[in-house]
Design an enzyme around this catalytic site. Structure first.
Site, mmCIF file in Angstrom:
data_model
loop_
_atom_site.group_PDB
_atom_site.id
_atom_site.type_symbol
_atom_site.label_atom_id
_atom_site.label_comp_id
_atom_site.label_asym_id
_atom_site.label_seq_id
_atom_site.Cartn_x
_atom_site.Cartn_y
_atom_site.Cartn_z
ATOM 1 N N ASP A 247 1.003 -1.220 0.036
ATOM 2 C CA ASP A 247 -0.058 -0.129 -0.106
ATOM 3 C C ASP A 247 0.885 1.279 -0.022
ATOM 4 O O ASP A 247 2.221 1.244 -0.028
ATOM 5 C CB ASP A 247 -1.044 -0.082 1.066
ATOM 6 C CG ASP A 247 -2.301 0.690 0.961
ATOM 7 O OD1 ASP A 247 -2.309 1.590 0.067
ATOM 8 O OD2 ASP A 247 -3.254 0.398 1.429
ATOM 9 N N TYR A 248 0.565 2.343 0.048
ATOM 10 C CA TYR A 248 1.026 3.624 -0.504
ATOM 11 C C TYR A 248 1.914 3.780 0.870
ATOM 12 O O TYR A 248 1.657 4.182 1.886
ATOM 13 C CB TYR A 248 0.067 4.927 -0.403
ATOM 14 C CG TYR A 248 0.474 6.054 -0.794
ATOM 15 C CD1 TYR A 248 0.160 6.407 -2.206
ATOM 16 C CD2 TYR A 248 1.202 7.010 -0.072
ATOM 17 C CE1 TYR A 248 0.496 7.792 -2.503
ATOM 18 C CE2 TYR A 248 1.599 8.407 -0.533
ATOM 19 C CZ TYR A 248 1.330 8.788 -1.856
ATOM 20 O OH TYR A 248 1.703 9.756 -2.306
#
Length: 700
Positions: A247-248
């Site tokens: 994820d980011y």
């Protein structure tokens, strides 16, 4: 490929579309030219993705095309209800088709990859991301996970109207402590495997091309660098052959987690755990070359990750034609087609849950002449499409007020905002009360703002924010018939409303056609059929509260202090899992089994006759639960094992049949092997998890 070119394929960077439109930081474009980028997110439209693709194809040494991903969560341009609302339809074909439409629009705009579905089981409504998932139940969540993957990916990856799915957030993100986003998760392997992992596995079994790791740690190890989750379970046990993306910046976050000592350590820990693609941290592209040279990361590990990524690009057909998803004419003909808009209206009304309808106040007659539409969400166009609506254009959404006006062309419809969603300004109360007093009926739209749900939107209170509760109480004094229309992405504690307002509609955030969908239900053009997929508590103090808890050694006895209960409130929810009313009324006959004992090789048939005793044709979701009375480890008081939807005319009956085998009774026993155990079981059938008919059988 050089080592650097291989590692470039493992780097995912953002465009800046969501902030500034079709632009990208200059250094990222230089990185693409240098072969240091394998994929881009937050870039869409066929024209823009083609521009970026041309850089990769024409200006890099190996001409390897980019992969374009995006948050296509509940629709792309045509926005459907938030997933928690969509799940309330309990309609798997409808859910699959919503993902199909989203994929069709997204692929027409140059996208190859959707960052969905989100399949995290969530049992704490303080957590804002509950809105992005399918609620609290493992069985239903698994069925919806499969439907969403089928919808995104269609017949096969590479079809021009399909995108790759990315099941997320692996794993157990929905169990963050205190419902606070990004917080710690600590749970037993039994709970992990029985409750939280099955929806991810269901998505993988359905063919999800990719998996995204979660932000949280699990039992001390961040998911992004968790070898047990990524290599041992996902790849070895489940046989997942796609690629895994972080994820980011979650690779970067290994540092504040206190798991990695520096950027190089974070990159090594992640890649050696099996995490293939780094989203936005750039730690891989910066550190992996040296780590390979130092012998801390094997080049064979790099090769395996790159092979998985390139395989997906081949399957998408990008090596045959890197611009095959960049067709402006197709984009123009596809995006927000009238049939998609009409479908969004259908999905919206099927996601609405009727929570209360005292004395059959609803549906309203279309001959009503004077309606007051009040509340901060009654004409709040920007809120209608909810959070994580990425490419959705709120300016194209329909508000409740607009939907009512379209429905009743000749009625007098008066609007008053009354108050804002969050602040304490009561200056609009007087006008709202006056508007209500002069009307025949009042529609009162209250709830949360769209951005109060989703990521980084945890709440410590589930009460209506701001002064909305006071507004409702003032309007209620008018004595007019009132329908509260809730808009929110999580259960709210609405005890006063439930006690004092005659009708309540839970409408979530319904998307592009929200106002029209709600109007269809209010005026009887659609009979509501939605059922809650998450328990509504009476108090935050009851959380976590879900239907399939354990019985304990001292189950609640109101007459015995020393039992499992509170001093100040009972254990029961305000609305149980599976709950939802209809304008029709359904009665259930006794549950009938074809035998009282079965062998492990036999199948049990369970039947129940359901009758519509009301005046309206309606659709009921018939729910089937079991309880294993005694196990080598304790079992929940109920477990959903199936459901069917039946549509019945007034006076009509239907016998619903479920089949059960020993396989359906399996669980992780004392020794953590997955097996069934002989013994006594109860089965329950009803219209929600509380109000059920019961029978019993024995597995020999």
């Amino acid at each position: 490929m050089t080592l650097e070119e291989k590692i470039g394929q493992m780097n995912l960077v953002t465009s800046d579309w969501d902030v500034t439109g079709p632009t990208m930081r200059a250094n990222y474009k230089e990185d693409i030219k240098a072969g240091k980028v394998g994929a881009v997110f937050n870039a869409f439209t066929s024209k823009y993705t083609r521009q970026l693709q041309e850089i990769a194809v024409k200006e890099t040494r190996l001409h390897i095309p980019l992969l374009f991903g995006y948050d296509v969560i509940h629709g792309h341009r045509t926005i459907f209800p938030m997933p928690i609302g969509l799940s309330a339809s309990w309609d798997l074909k409808l859910i699959e088709q919503s993902a199909r439409v989203a994929a069709t629009e997204a692929s027409a705009e140059g996208l190859h990859w959707a960052f969905g579905p989100m399949v995290d089981i969530a049992r704490d409504p303080r957590w804002g991301r509950m809105a992005e998932g399918s609620g609290e139940d493992t069985y239903l969540g698994s069925e919806i996970a499969k439907a969403m993957v089928r919808g995104y990916q269609g017949t096969k990856i590479g079809d021009l109207n399909s995108v790759m799915a990315c099941v997320k957030h692996y794993a157990a993100y929905g169990a963050v402590q205190a419902g606070r986003d990004y917080h710690t998760v600590d749970m037993s392997d039994r709970t992990l495997r029985e409750v939280y992992l099955p929806p991810y596995k269901a998505a993988v079994d359905a063919g999800s091309a990719t998996v995204m790791t979660s932000f949280n740690e699990l039992n001390g190890v961040p998911a992004t660098a968790n070898k047990y989750l990524l290599n041992d379970i996902l790849r070895k046990e489940w046989g997942f052959d796609g690629f895994i993306v972080s994820d980011y910046t979650s690779v970067m976050e290994l540092l504040p987690h206190g798991f990695a000592k520096d950027t190089a350590d974070a990159a090594a820990l992640s890649i050696n755990a099996g995490m293939d693609m780094d989203m936005q941290a750039a730690f891989y592209v910066d550190k992996l070359p040296q780590l390979v040279k130092d012998g801390k990361v094997s080049e064979q590990v790099i090769d395996a990750s790159v092979r998985r990524i390139l395989k997906r690009k081949f399957e998408l057909g990008l090596f045959d034609n890197p611009y095959r998803y960049c067709n402006e004419q197709n984009e123009k003909e596809t995006v927000m087609k009238s049939e998609f808009i009409e479908f969004a209206r259908e999905v919206g009304r099927k996601s609405i849950v009727l929570l209360k309808n005292e004395k059959q106040l609803l549906p309203f007659s279309k001959s009503v002449r004077n309606i007051a539409v009040i509340g901060p969400l009654a004409d709040a166009q920007q809120e209608m499409i909810g959070s994580w609506s990425a490419a959705g254009d709120w300016k194209k959404s329909v508000t409740l007020l607009e939907g009512i006006k379209s429905k009743l062309l000749d009625a007098k419809i008066t609007y008053a905002k009354g108050c804002n969603i969050k602040d304490d300004d009561t200056s609009g109360f007087a006008e709202a009360v006056r508007t209500a007093t002069l009307s025949d009926i009042v529609l009162l739209a209250v709830g949360e703002g769209a951005q109060m749900t989703g990521e980084a939107a945890s709440r410590s209170s589930l009460d209506l924010p701001g002064v909305q509760q006071q507004l409702i109480e003032e309007i209620q004094k008018s004595g007019k018939p009132i329908v509260v229309v809730l808009m929110n992405g999580r259960p709210l504690t609405i005890n006063w409303i439930d006690k004092n307002i005659p009708a309540i509609l839970e409408t979530w955030f319904l998307g592009t056609q929200a106002g029209n969908s709600i109007a269809d239900v209010l005026f009887g053009d659609y009979n509501p059929s939605g059922k809650l997929t998450v328990t509504f508590p009476k108090s935050v103090g009851q959380i976590p509260l879900f239907y399939n808890m354990k019985n304990t050694g001292r189950p609640r006895d109101p007459n015995n202090k020393y039992t499992s209960k509170y001093l100040d409130i009972d254990n029961d929810p305000l609305y149980p899992f599976g709950f939802g009313l209809s304008y029709a009324q359904f009665t259930y006959d006794d549950v009938v089994l074809d035998r009282n004992e079965i062998a492990s090789t036999e199948e049990l048939t369970i039947k129940c006759k359901v009758t519509n005793t009301g005046k309206f044709e309606g659709e009921e979701t018939v729910q089937f639960y079991i309880r294993d009375m005694v196990g080598s480890v304790t079992r929940p008081v109920k477990e959903l094992k199936g459901f069917q939807k039946v549509k019945l005319k007034p006076g009509e009956s239907s016998t619903v049949t479920f089949k059960l085998t020993s396989k359906d009774l399996a669980f992780y026993g004392m020794d953590m092997t997955y097996h069934f155990e002989p013994g006594d079981f109860e089965v329950y059938i009803g219209g929600n998890s509380r109000d059920v008919k019961k029978a019993a059988f024995t597995l020999k």
